[in-house]
Scaffold this motif. Structure first.
Motif, PDB file in Angstrom:
ATOM      1  N   ALA A   1       0.834  -1.206   0.000  1.00 14.32           N
ATOM      2  CA  ALA A   1       0.000   0.000   0.000  1.00 14.32           C
ATOM      3  C   ALA A   1       0.867   1.254   0.000  1.00 14.32           C
ATOM      4  N   ARG A   2       1.930   1.238   0.793  1.00 15.43           N
ATOM      5  CA  ARG A   2       2.828   2.404   0.882  1.00 15.43           C
ATOM      6  C   ARG A   2       3.529   2.670  -0.452  1.00 15.43           C
ATOM      7  N   VAL A   3       3.969   1.617  -1.120  1.00 12.63           N
ATOM      8  CA  VAL A   3       4.613   1.781  -2.425  1.00 12.63           C
ATOM      9  C   VAL A   3       3.619   2.358  -3.430  1.00 12.63           C
ATOM     10  N   GLU A   4       2.377   1.888  -3.405  1.00 14.14           N
ATOM     11  CA  GLU A   4       1.374   2.444  -4.317  1.00 14.14           C
ATOM     12  C   GLU A   4       1.074   3.905  -3.984  1.00 14.14           C
ATOM     13  N   TRP A   5       1.080   4.255  -2.682  1.00 14.36           N
ATOM     14  CA  TRP A   5       0.921   5.655  -2.278  1.00 14.36           C
ATOM     15  C   TRP A   5       2.053   6.491  -2.888  1.00 14.36           C
ATOM     16  N   CYS A   6       3.268   5.974  -2.809  1.00 15.89           N
ATOM     17  CA  CYS A   6       4.416   6.683  -3.393  1.00 15.89           C
ATOM     18  C   CYS A   6       4.271   6.814  -4.903  1.00 15.89           C
ATOM     19  N   ARG A   7       3.810   5.755  -5.543  1.00 16.01           N
ATOM     20  CA  ARG A   7       3.627   5.834  -6.997  1.00 16.01           C
ATOM     21  C   ARG A   7       2.622   6.933  -7.354  1.00 16.01           C
ATOM     22  N   LYS A   8       1.593   7.074  -6.547  1.00 15.34           N
ATOM     23  CA  LYS A   8       0.555   8.060  -6.849  1.00 15.34           C
ATOM     24  C   LYS A   8       0.981   9.474  -6.476  1.00 15.34           C
ATOM     25  N   PHE A   9       1.577   9.657  -5.303  1.00 17.30           N
ATOM     26  CA  PHE A   9       1.806  11.013  -4.809  1.00 17.30           C
ATOM     27  C   PHE A   9       3.246  11.505  -4.922  1.00 17.30           C
ATOM     28  N   VAL A  10       4.223  10.607  -4.978  1.00 11.67           N
ATOM     29  CA  VAL A  10       5.630  11.023  -4.997  1.00 11.67           C
ATOM     30  C   VAL A  10       6.157  11.123  -6.424  1.00 11.67           C
ATOM     31  N   ALA A  11       5.871  10.113  -7.227  1.00 11.54           N
ATOM     32  CA  ALA A  11       6.378  10.085  -8.602  1.00 11.54           C
ATOM     33  C   ALA A  11       5.540  11.002  -9.478  1.00 11.54           C
ATOM     34  N   HIS A  12       6.167  11.578 -10.491  1.00  8.51           N
ATOM     35  CA  HIS A  12       5.415  12.409 -11.437  1.00  8.51           C
ATOM     36  C   HIS A  12       4.516  11.548 -12.307  1.00  8.51           C
ATOM     37  N   VAL A  13       5.020  10.412 -12.693  1.00  2.00           N
ATOM     38  CA  VAL A  13       4.226   9.384 -13.370  1.00  2.00           C
ATOM     39  C   VAL A  13       4.606   8.066 -12.703  1.00  2.00           C
ATOM     40  N   PRO A  14       3.744   7.056 -12.710  1.00  4.87           N
ATOM     41  CA  PRO A  14       4.048   5.819 -11.975  1.00  4.87           C
ATOM     42  C   PRO A  14       5.408   5.213 -12.259  1.00  4.87           C
ATOM     43  N   SER A  15       5.892   5.302 -13.485  1.00  2.00           N
ATOM     44  CA  SER A  15       7.172   4.683 -13.798  1.00  2.00           C
ATOM     45  C   SER A  15       8.357   5.454 -13.231  1.00  2.00           C
ATOM     46  N   ASP A  16       8.141   6.714 -12.767  1.00  2.00           N
ATOM     47  CA  ASP A  16       9.225   7.508 -12.184  1.00  2.00           C
ATOM     48  C   ASP A  16       9.711   6.942 -10.853  1.00  2.00           C
ATOM     49  N   PHE A  17       8.856   6.210 -10.152  1.00  2.00           N
ATOM     50  CA  PHE A  17       9.228   5.723  -8.827  1.00  2.00           C
ATOM     51  C   PHE A  17       9.954   4.397  -8.963  1.00  2.00           C
ATOM     52  N   ASP A  18      11.181   4.464  -9.450  1.00  2.00           N
ATOM     53  CA  ASP A  18      11.980   3.252  -9.549  1.00  2.00           C
ATOM     54  C   ASP A  18      12.858   3.148  -8.311  1.00  2.00           C
ATOM     55  N   PHE A  19      13.475   2.022  -8.133  1.00  2.00           N
ATOM     56  CA  PHE A  19      14.247   1.796  -6.922  1.00  2.00           C
ATOM     57  C   PHE A  19      15.729   1.998  -7.181  1.00  2.00           C
ATOM     58  N   GLU A  20      16.076   3.245  -7.531  1.00  2.00           N
ATOM     59  CA  GLU A  20      17.483   3.573  -7.661  1.00  2.00           C
ATOM     60  C   GLU A  20      18.091   3.641  -6.261  1.00  2.00           C
ATOM     61  N   HIS A  21      19.392   3.719  -6.203  1.00  2.00           N
ATOM     62  CA  HIS A  21      20.134   3.619  -4.948  1.00  2.00           C
ATOM     63  C   HIS A  21      19.598   4.552  -3.850  1.00  2.00           C
ATOM     64  N   GLN A  22      19.395   5.820  -4.146  1.00  2.00           N
ATOM     65  CA  GLN A  22      18.976   6.765  -3.106  1.00  2.00           C
ATOM     66  C   GLN A  22      17.568   6.471  -2.599  1.00  2.00           C
ATOM     67  N   ASN A  23      16.686   5.975  -3.463  1.00  2.00           N
ATOM     68  CA  ASN A  23      15.324   5.671  -3.011  1.00  2.00           C
ATOM     69  C   ASN A  23      15.305   4.611  -1.922  1.00  2.00           C
ATOM     70  N   ILE A  24      16.313   3.757  -1.878  1.00  2.00           N
ATOM     71  CA  ILE A  24      16.381   2.724  -0.841  1.00  2.00           C
ATOM     72  C   ILE A  24      16.479   3.372   0.536  1.00  2.00           C
ATOM     73  N   PHE A  25      17.165   4.500   0.633  1.00  2.00           N
ATOM     74  CA  PHE A  25      17.368   5.173   1.915  1.00  2.00           C
ATOM     75  C   PHE A  25      16.296   6.219   2.219  1.00  2.00           C
ATOM     76  N   ASP A  26      15.422   6.492   1.283  1.00  2.00           N
ATOM     77  CA  ASP A  26      14.456   7.572   1.459  1.00  2.00           C
ATOM     78  C   ASP A  26      13.443   7.315   2.563  1.00  2.00           C
ATOM     79  N   LEU A  27      12.944   6.107   2.671  1.00  2.00           N
ATOM     80  CA  LEU A  27      11.928   5.811   3.686  1.00  2.00           C
ATOM     81  C   LEU A  27      12.325   4.577   4.476  1.00  2.00           C
ATOM     82  N   THR A  28      13.252   4.749   5.360  1.00  2.00           N
ATOM     83  CA  THR A  28      13.691   3.664   6.232  1.00  2.00           C
ATOM     84  C   THR A  28      12.640   3.450   7.321  1.00  2.00           C
ATOM     85  N   VAL A  29      12.277   2.210   7.565  1.00  2.00           N
ATOM     86  CA  VAL A  29      11.289   1.894   8.598  1.00  2.00           C
ATOM     87  C   VAL A  29      11.962   2.011   9.964  1.00  2.00           C
ATOM     88  N   VAL A  30      11.340   2.795  10.842  1.00  2.00           N
ATOM     89  CA  VAL A  30      11.841   2.995  12.197  1.00  2.00           C
ATOM     90  C   VAL A  30      11.014   2.189  13.198  1.00  2.00           C
TER      91      VAL A  30
END
Length: 140
Positions: free
Chosen positions: A31-60
């Motif tokens: 659900a969280r990844v789909e939220w990111c696809r909708k609200f974070v990425a400009h288009v759904p394909s923009d939200f790829d898992f490049e290196h920095q995205n791995i560190f963007d939302l670390t679970v605490v």
């Protein structure tokens, strides 16, 4: 409020056909990844898992309160809301089947650098929370 829906698969269940408790965190992540696809990425394909995205939302922190079972082939729906508190991004979730609230949950996230030190959230997440429906109530 963002909503994510899908059907429960057999591999997510135990011998009684009930979703195993360990799979709730996976469902929340979907659900969280789909939220990111909708609200974070400009288009759904923009939200790829490049290196920095791995560190963007670390679970605490994660919390799940189970209220009713979800079974194999149930239509499952996750309603979620997001809130920013300083460097923390918090999501709350209601996991429902057709008739019941089956679980309420919360995940807390922060961004970290490559040395795993907390840092400010990227502006894309702050903007995403502003695009979503405002946090309405505390569920957990």
């Amino acid at each position: 409020m963002f909503t994510f829906s899908r059907i429960i698969h057999v591999y997510e269940t135990d011998l009684m056909g009930i979703v195993h408790h360990s799979n709730y965190l996976r469902i929340l992540e979907e659900a969280r990844v789909e939220w990111c696809r909708k609200f974070v990425a400009h288009v759904p394909s923009d939200f790829d898992f490049e290196h920095q995205n791995i560190f963007d939302l670390t679970v605490v922190e994660t919390r799940v309160k189970h209220k009713a079972p979800i079974k194999y082939s149930d239509n499952m729906r996750v309603e979620m809301q997001a809130q920013i508190d300083g460097i923390i991004l918090r999501f709350q979730y209601k996991v429902l089947n057709d008739t019941n609230i089956c679980a309420i949950a919360e995940t807390t996230h922060c961004s970290v650098n490559e040395k795993l030190k907390p840092k400010r959230l990227a502006p894309k997440y702050i903007d995403a929370v502003k695009k979503d429906t405002p946090w309405t109530e505390t569920w957990l």
